[in-house]
Design an enzyme around this catalytic site. Structure first.
Site, PDB file in Angstrom:
ATOM      1  N   GLY A   3      -0.839  59.566  21.774  1.00 26.04           N
ATOM      2  CA  GLY A   3      -1.739  59.995  22.846  1.00 26.04           C
ATOM      3  C   GLY A   3      -1.299  59.525  24.219  1.00 26.04           C
ATOM      4  O   GLY A   3      -2.074  59.558  25.174  1.00 26.04           O
ATOM      5  N   ASP A  48      -0.932  66.889  30.087  1.00 29.70           N
ATOM      6  CA  ASP A  48       0.129  65.891  29.881  1.00 29.70           C
ATOM      7  C   ASP A  48       1.316  66.155  30.809  1.00 29.70           C
ATOM      8  O   ASP A  48       1.768  65.260  31.536  1.00 29.70           O
ATOM      9  CB  ASP A  48       0.622  65.915  28.426  1.00 29.70           C
ATOM     10  N   SER A  95       6.021  63.118  24.226  1.00 31.55           N
ATOM     11  CA  SER A  95       6.816  64.350  24.163  1.00 31.55           C
ATOM     12  C   SER A  95       6.985  64.956  25.558  1.00 31.55           C
ATOM     13  O   SER A  95       8.096  65.358  25.936  1.00 31.55           O
ATOM     14  CB  SER A  95       6.185  65.357  23.201  1.00 31.55           C
ATOM     15  N   ALA A  96       5.918  64.992  26.341  1.00 32.77           N
ATOM     16  CA  ALA A  96       6.032  65.565  27.692  1.00 32.77           C
ATOM     17  C   ALA A  96       6.945  64.707  28.566  1.00 32.77           C
ATOM     18  O   ALA A  96       7.738  65.230  29.356  1.00 32.77           O
ATOM     19  CB  ALA A  96       4.646  65.688  28.330  1.00 32.77           C
ATOM     20  N   ALA A  97       6.875  63.392  28.402  1.00 30.46           N
ATOM     21  CA  ALA A  97       7.715  62.511  29.227  1.00 30.46           C
ATOM     22  C   ALA A  97       9.197  62.699  28.897  1.00 30.46           C
ATOM     23  O   ALA A  97      10.048  62.721  29.799  1.00 30.46           O
ATOM     24  CB  ALA A  97       7.302  61.055  29.024  1.00 30.46           C
ATOM     25  N   GLY A 126       1.569  60.765  25.699  1.00 29.79           N
ATOM     26  CA  GLY A 126       2.401  61.786  26.340  1.00 29.79           C
ATOM     27  C   GLY A 126       3.898  61.621  26.126  1.00 29.79           C
ATOM     28  O   GLY A 126       4.683  62.060  26.963  1.00 29.79           O
TER      29      GLY A 126
HETATM   30  O1  PMV Z   1      -1.156  64.470  23.715  1.00 28.61           O
HETATM   31  P1  PMV Z   1      -2.401  63.640  23.606  1.00 28.61           P
HETATM   32  O2  PMV Z   1      -2.624  63.061  22.281  1.00 28.61           O
HETATM   33  O3  PMV Z   1      -2.598  62.723  24.757  1.00 28.61           O
HETATM   34  O4  PMV Z   1      -3.642  64.654  23.699  1.00 28.61           O
HETATM   35  C1  PMV Z   1      -3.789  65.495  24.747  1.00 28.61           C
HETATM   36  C2  PMV Z   1      -5.206  65.705  25.025  1.00 28.61           C
HETATM   37  C3  PMV Z   1      -5.884  66.870  24.330  1.00 28.61           C
HETATM   38  O5  PMV Z   1      -6.958  67.211  25.198  1.00 28.61           O
HETATM   39  C4  PMV Z   1      -6.438  66.438  22.991  1.00 28.61           C
HETATM   40  C5  PMV Z   1      -4.995  68.066  24.138  1.00 28.61           C
HETATM   41  C6  PMV Z   1      -4.602  68.779  25.413  1.00 28.61           C
HETATM   42  O6  PMV Z   1      -3.681  69.586  25.345  1.00 28.61           O
HETATM   43  O7  PMV Z   1      -5.202  68.579  26.465  1.00 28.61           O
END
Ligand code: PMV
Length: 315
Positions: A105, A152, A109-111, A107
């Site tokens: 939770g 993210d 993967s996005a980072a 981020g």
């Molecule tokens: O990637 P995470 O686990 O931080 O989750 C993102 C937050 C969610 O609201 C659950 C999904 C989203 O795409 O916004």
């Protein structure tokens, strides 16, 4: 030959996870203590088009051609090449490392995508704009979990606290008075896609009821924005409690997260909640510079595998 390196921070969601997928506002902030890093090097002796990839934390050493095109690390490079309209990809090597917990939770993967996009586009000599980086990282997130809100990639690309509504231009949050949060990691990996899919199923079964929960969460995020912009961090505690109760109702909390939330309360945190998709991953607790260490210790005693003390501020 110079090496091109770029990094991107982790993130936490302060308010509004899950509801943000359905159009409600959410608040997220970068966590600068953890980062993903990419280093791109030209490979003058490599055969044209050969990209060697090394992802240290995943134990992955391969070439772009050997990865399926929808593998997130391959997809990010193919998408970058397309955005830069490259007729051929230069021979190079890309090394990726990250200390952001995977599927936690925060981020990761996005980072990783943001760091690769920046390092690779710099190597090619066509640095992508923030807007392009965020958009391409979003497209890779779609591969990871189907229906991401886009929060993210936005908060990680711009590395600023944001107020985010899906499909709208992101707004930087003006944090009037910086405040302290303690992050506690359950150590449990919880893929976002699974949790988001479960919430979708609940929404499909009882859309009016779940929609009401989403609206309530959105109203909390809007109230939290006001508090943050007015410098009244103390108002955030009750809002975090309320948000956590609604996340519990959505079925995305877990006994481990609840245990850490409880430990934070006992150590004096006026509010605590899970952060991100839930079920595992991380939680956050509101703290002060004075009691943050004590809350962090209480979280570790209650089973957190890692704690981070971070300050939320507009850079
Ligand atoms: O990637 P995470 O686990 O931080 O989750 C993102 C937050 C969610 O609201 C659950 C999904 C989203 O795409 O916004």
């Amino acid at each position: 030959m110079p090496a091109y390196s770029a990094s991107a921070p982790g993130k936490i969601i302060l308010f509004g996870e899950h509801a943000v997928v359905y159009g409600q506002p959410a608040i997220a902030a970068p966590v600068l203590q953890v980062r993903a890093k990419a280093i791109a090097n030209a490979d003058p002796r490599g055969s044209p088009g050969t990209v060697r990839l090394r992802a240290i934390d995943l134990g992955l050493e391969t070439t772009l051609a050997d990865l399926p095109v929808d593998h997130p690390l391959a997809a990010v490079l193919w998408k970058a090449a397309a955005a830069m309209q490259l007729s051929h990809i230069p021979a190079c090597s890309i090394q990726v490392s990250s200390n952001i917990p995977i599927a936690g939770g925060m981020g990761s993967s996005a980072a990783v995508s943001v760091a690769i996009l920046r390092a690779f586009s710099a190597l090619v000599g066509q640095p992508l704009s923030d807007e392009q980086v965020s958009q391409l990282a979003y497209e890779v997130e779609v591969i990871h979990h189907g229906i991401p809100s886009g929060i993210d990639n936005s908060v990680i690309t711009y590395a600023k606290p944001v107020y985010f509504i899906k499909g709208k231009p992101i707004e930087t949050l003006q944090v009037k008075r910086p405040f302290t949060l303690v992050i506690g990691d359950t150590g449990i990996q919880s893929p976002t896609a699974n949790v988001v899919n479960d919430v979708r199923q609940a929404w499909e079964k009882a859309s009016d009821q779940v929609e009401d929960v989403f609206k309530h969460i959105g109203a909390i995020a809007a109230a939290a924005r006001e508090a943050i912009e007015q410098g009244s961090a103390e108002a955030l505690g009750p809002l975090m409690e309320e948000n956590q109760a609604l996340l519990r109702e959505l079925g995305v909390s877990s006994s481990e997260l609840e245990g850490l939330v409880e430990a934070a309360h006992s150590a004096g945190a006026p509010g605590a909640k899970l952060s991100g998709a839930g079920r595992g991953g991380n939680m956050i607790a509101l703290a002060t510079p004075e009691n943050a260490e004590e809350i962090a210790r209480a979280l570790r005693d209650a089973g957190a595998v890692r704690t981070i003390i971070t300050e939320i501020r507009t850079p």
